[in-house]
Design a protein around this motif. Structure first.
Motif, PDB file in Angstrom:
ATOM      1  N   TRP A  97     -31.130  35.292 -78.517  1.00  0.00           N
ATOM      2  CA  TRP A  97     -31.244  35.285 -77.122  1.00  0.00           C
ATOM      3  C   TRP A  97     -30.578  36.619 -76.729  1.00  0.00           C
ATOM      4  CZ3 TRP A  97     -31.480  31.090 -79.576  1.00  0.00           C
ATOM      5  CH2 TRP A  97     -32.641  30.302 -79.540  1.00  0.00           C
ATOM      6  N   THR A  98     -31.167  37.510 -75.515  1.00  0.00           N
ATOM      7  CA  THR A  98     -30.556  38.372 -74.840  1.00  0.00           C
ATOM      8  C   THR A  98     -29.405  38.110 -74.029  1.00  0.00           C
ATOM      9  OG1 THR A  98     -32.277  38.358 -73.142  1.00  0.00           O
ATOM     10  CG2 THR A  98     -32.509  39.963 -75.254  1.00  0.00           C
ATOM     11  N   GLU A  99     -29.372  36.908 -73.563  1.00  0.00           N
ATOM     12  CA  GLU A  99     -28.319  36.281 -72.656  1.00  0.00           C
ATOM     13  C   GLU A  99     -27.388  35.125 -73.279  1.00  0.00           C
ATOM     14  OE1 GLU A  99     -27.610  37.914 -69.851  1.00  0.00           O
ATOM     15  OE2 GLU A  99     -29.414  39.242 -70.090  1.00  0.00           O
ATOM     16  N   PRO A 100     -26.151  34.900 -72.774  1.00  0.00           N
ATOM     17  CA  PRO A 100     -25.260  33.863 -73.258  1.00  0.00           C
ATOM     18  C   PRO A 100     -26.175  32.414 -73.076  1.00  0.00           C
ATOM     19  CG  PRO A 100     -24.156  35.445 -72.010  1.00  0.00           C
ATOM     20  CD  PRO A 100     -25.591  35.766 -71.912  1.00  0.00           C
ATOM     21  N   LYS A 101     -25.807  31.385 -73.510  1.00  0.00           N
ATOM     22  CA  LYS A 101     -26.547  29.947 -73.245  1.00  0.00           C
ATOM     23  C   LYS A 101     -27.951  29.962 -73.572  1.00  0.00           C
ATOM     24  CE  LYS A 101     -22.846  28.925 -70.022  1.00  0.00           C
ATOM     25  NZ  LYS A 101     -22.715  28.743 -68.395  1.00  0.00           N
ATOM     26  N   TYR A 102     -28.323  30.800 -74.659  1.00  0.00           N
ATOM     27  CA  TYR A 102     -29.748  30.844 -74.844  1.00  0.00           C
ATOM     28  C   TYR A 102     -30.735  31.054 -73.874  1.00  0.00           C
ATOM     29  CZ  TYR A 102     -26.850  28.318 -78.643  1.00  0.00           C
ATOM     30  OH  TYR A 102     -25.734  27.858 -79.211  1.00  0.00           O
ATOM     31  N   GLN A 103     -30.505  32.103 -73.000  1.00  0.00           N
ATOM     32  CA  GLN A 103     -31.121  32.685 -72.010  1.00  0.00           C
ATOM     33  C   GLN A 103     -31.834  33.742 -72.440  1.00  0.00           C
ATOM     34  OE1 GLN A 103     -31.774  30.396 -69.171  1.00  0.00           O
ATOM     35  NE2 GLN A 103     -30.839  28.850 -70.750  1.00  0.00           N
ATOM     36  N   GLY A 104     -32.624  34.260 -71.478  1.00  0.00           N
ATOM     37  CA  GLY A 104     -33.379  35.561 -71.481  1.00  0.00           C
ATOM     38  C   GLY A 104     -34.350  35.517 -72.756  1.00  0.00           C
ATOM     39  N   PHE A 105     -34.580  36.833 -73.023  1.00  0.00           N
ATOM     40  CA  PHE A 105     -35.920  36.967 -74.226  1.00  0.00           C
ATOM     41  C   PHE A 105     -35.220  36.255 -75.558  1.00  0.00           C
ATOM     42  CE2 PHE A 105     -36.978  39.980 -70.921  1.00  0.00           C
ATOM     43  CZ  PHE A 105     -38.111  39.604 -70.810  1.00  0.00           C
ATOM     44  N   ASN A 106     -36.090  35.680 -76.092  1.00  0.00           N
ATOM     45  CA  ASN A 106     -35.458  35.316 -77.530  1.00  0.00           C
ATOM     46  C   ASN A 106     -36.365  35.887 -78.644  1.00  0.00           C
ATOM     47  OD1 ASN A 106     -37.638  33.609 -76.909  1.00  0.00           O
ATOM     48  ND2 ASN A 106     -37.023  32.256 -78.279  1.00  0.00           N
ATOM     49  N   TYR A 107     -35.771  36.210 -79.945  1.00  0.00           N
ATOM     50  CA  TYR A 107     -36.276  36.854 -80.851  1.00  0.00           C
ATOM     51  C   TYR A 107     -36.022  36.177 -82.325  1.00  0.00           C
ATOM     52  CZ  TYR A 107     -36.830  40.462 -77.698  1.00  0.00           C
ATOM     53  OH  TYR A 107     -36.953  41.302 -76.463  1.00  0.00           O
ATOM     54  N   LEU A 108     -37.021  36.097 -83.361  1.00  0.00           N
ATOM     55  CA  LEU A 108     -36.647  35.435 -84.506  1.00  0.00           C
ATOM     56  C   LEU A 108     -35.902  36.534 -85.426  1.00  0.00           C
ATOM     57  CD1 LEU A 108     -37.641  32.873 -86.294  1.00  0.00           C
ATOM     58  CD2 LEU A 108     -39.392  34.139 -86.891  1.00  0.00           C
ATOM     59  N   ILE A 109     -34.885  35.749 -86.156  1.00  0.00           N
ATOM     60  CA  ILE A 109     -34.345  36.738 -87.148  1.00  0.00           C
ATOM     61  C   ILE A 109     -35.159  36.701 -88.354  1.00  0.00           C
ATOM     62  CG2 ILE A 109     -31.950  36.980 -88.490  1.00  0.00           C
ATOM     63  CD1 ILE A 109     -30.636  35.832 -85.858  1.00  0.00           C
ATOM     64  N   PRO A 110     -35.516  37.953 -88.846  1.00  0.00           N
ATOM     65  CA  PRO A 110     -36.052  37.793 -90.218  1.00  0.00           C
ATOM     66  C   PRO A 110     -35.205  37.557 -91.312  1.00  0.00           C
ATOM     67  CG  PRO A 110     -35.628  40.065 -89.488  1.00  0.00           C
ATOM     68  CD  PRO A 110     -35.274  39.093 -88.489  1.00  0.00           C
ATOM     69  N   GLY A 111     -35.643  37.074 -92.348  1.00  0.00           N
ATOM     70  CA  GLY A 111     -34.672  36.723 -93.565  1.00  0.00           C
ATOM     71  C   GLY A 111     -33.970  37.863 -94.227  1.00  0.00           C
ATOM     72  N   PRO A 112     -34.892  38.813 -94.583  1.00  0.00           N
ATOM     73  CA  PRO A 112     -34.123  39.856 -95.430  1.00  0.00           C
ATOM     74  C   PRO A 112     -33.131  40.695 -94.596  1.00  0.00           C
ATOM     75  CG  PRO A 112     -36.411  40.378 -95.009  1.00  0.00           C
ATOM     76  CD  PRO A 112     -36.091  39.428 -94.608  1.00  0.00           C
ATOM     77  N   PRO A 113     -32.064  41.373 -95.292  1.00  0.00           N
ATOM     78  CA  PRO A 113     -31.149  42.248 -94.553  1.00  0.00           C
ATOM     79  C   PRO A 113     -32.055  43.290 -93.554  1.00  0.00           C
ATOM     80  CG  PRO A 113     -30.470  42.182 -96.656  1.00  0.00           C
ATOM     81  CD  PRO A 113     -31.789  41.606 -96.522  1.00  0.00           C
ATOM     82  N   THR A 114     -31.743  43.412 -92.448  1.00  0.00           N
ATOM     83  CA  THR A 114     -32.531  44.179 -91.392  1.00  0.00           C
ATOM     84  C   THR A 114     -31.720  44.623 -90.292  1.00  0.00           C
ATOM     85  OG1 THR A 114     -34.256  42.200 -91.605  1.00  0.00           O
ATOM     86  CG2 THR A 114     -34.445  43.769 -89.522  1.00  0.00           C
ATOM     87  N   ASN A 115     -32.085  45.997 -90.121  1.00  0.00           N
ATOM     88  CA  ASN A 115     -31.370  46.869 -89.135  1.00  0.00           C
ATOM     89  C   ASN A 115     -32.107  46.536 -87.675  1.00  0.00           C
ATOM     90  OD1 ASN A 115     -29.342  48.089 -90.669  1.00  0.00           O
ATOM     91  ND2 ASN A 115     -30.740  49.461 -91.287  1.00  0.00           N
ATOM     92  N   LEU A 116     -31.475  46.389 -86.713  1.00  0.00           N
ATOM     93  CA  LEU A 116     -31.936  46.087 -85.462  1.00  0.00           C
ATOM     94  C   LEU A 116     -32.037  47.438 -84.908  1.00  0.00           C
ATOM     95  CD1 LEU A 116     -29.889  42.877 -84.532  1.00  0.00           C
ATOM     96  CD2 LEU A 116     -31.977  43.147 -85.468  1.00  0.00           C
ATOM     97  N   LEU A 117     -33.372  47.613 -83.785  1.00  0.00           N
ATOM     98  CA  LEU A 117     -33.554  48.478 -82.994  1.00  0.00           C
ATOM     99  C   LEU A 117     -32.551  48.522 -81.771  1.00  0.00           C
ATOM    100  CD1 LEU A 117     -37.544  48.727 -83.187  1.00  0.00           C
ATOM    101  CD2 LEU A 117     -35.915  50.237 -84.375  1.00  0.00           C
ATOM    102  N   ALA A 118     -32.358  47.379 -81.302  1.00  0.00           N
ATOM    103  CA  ALA A 118     -31.264  47.255 -80.027  1.00  0.00           C
ATOM    104  C   ALA A 118     -30.337  46.323 -80.376  1.00  0.00           C
ATOM    105  CB  ALA A 118     -32.210  46.729 -78.986  1.00  0.00           C
ATOM    106  N   ASP A 119     -29.279  46.509 -79.419  1.00  0.00           N
ATOM    107  CA  ASP A 119     -28.022  45.852 -79.857  1.00  0.00           C
ATOM    108  C   ASP A 119     -28.163  44.590 -78.544  1.00  0.00           C
ATOM    109  OD1 ASP A 119     -27.345  47.563 -77.758  1.00  0.00           O
ATOM    110  OD2 ASP A 119     -25.246  47.883 -78.561  1.00  0.00           O
TER     111      ASP A 119
END
Length: 145
Positions: free
Chosen positions: A115-137
């Motif tokens: 999630w983009t905010e603490p405590k599971y708030q904001g936008f959420n995204y699924l983490i893919p399985g294989p090693p993945t570079n993210l476009l945003a931090d």
């Protein structure tokens, strides 16, 4: 004379204390508010996360991610600091990873989301399985759902 924590014992301690204390020092005691049930739940989740996760700055690379964990990396391609989790974290600031994740590797079972905010708030995204570079931090909390 007394200092924070009780009376000063001995004349030399009193002399040292008066020399070290700034003049006209006023202290206001502030009582913290009562913790809400949500605060207690989040504190428990952070402690639980600390017991089944860790952070390392050891040599880089994807292969240092332990099997059975979801790993976050502070630099692309498995480089930089790495944090690993078995259950997630409601606030990645506790692991010094708030908004610092540039790559992930989900080696743990289940579906993991961040999630983009603490405590599971904001936008959420699924983490893919294989090693993945993210476009945003912008990752601030993480868990297996």
């Amino acid at each position: 004379m007394s200092v924070i924590g009780g009376p000063v014992l001995g004349a030399s301690a009193a002399a040292e204390t008066s020399q070290l204390s700034p003049p006209n020092l006023q202290m206001n005691s502030v009582s913290p508010g009562l913790a809400t049930s949500q605060d207690l739940v989040v504190a428990h989740q952070i402690e639980l996360a600390r017991s089944v996760q860790g952070v390392t700055t050891a040599a880089g690379g994807w292969n240092r991610c332990p099997a059975g964990n979801t790993c976050l990396f502070s630099a692309p391609n498995g480089q930089g600091a790495m944090a690993w989790f078995r259950s997630g974290s409601p606030n990645l600031a506790a692991q010094h990873f708030d908004n610092r994740t540039h790559a992930t590797w989900k080696r743990a079972p289940g579906n993991w989301q961040f999630w983009t905010e603490p405590k599971y708030q904001g936008f959420n995204y699924l983490i893919p399985g294989p090693p993945t570079n993210l476009l945003a931090d912008n990752m601030s909390s993480l868990k297996c759902v």
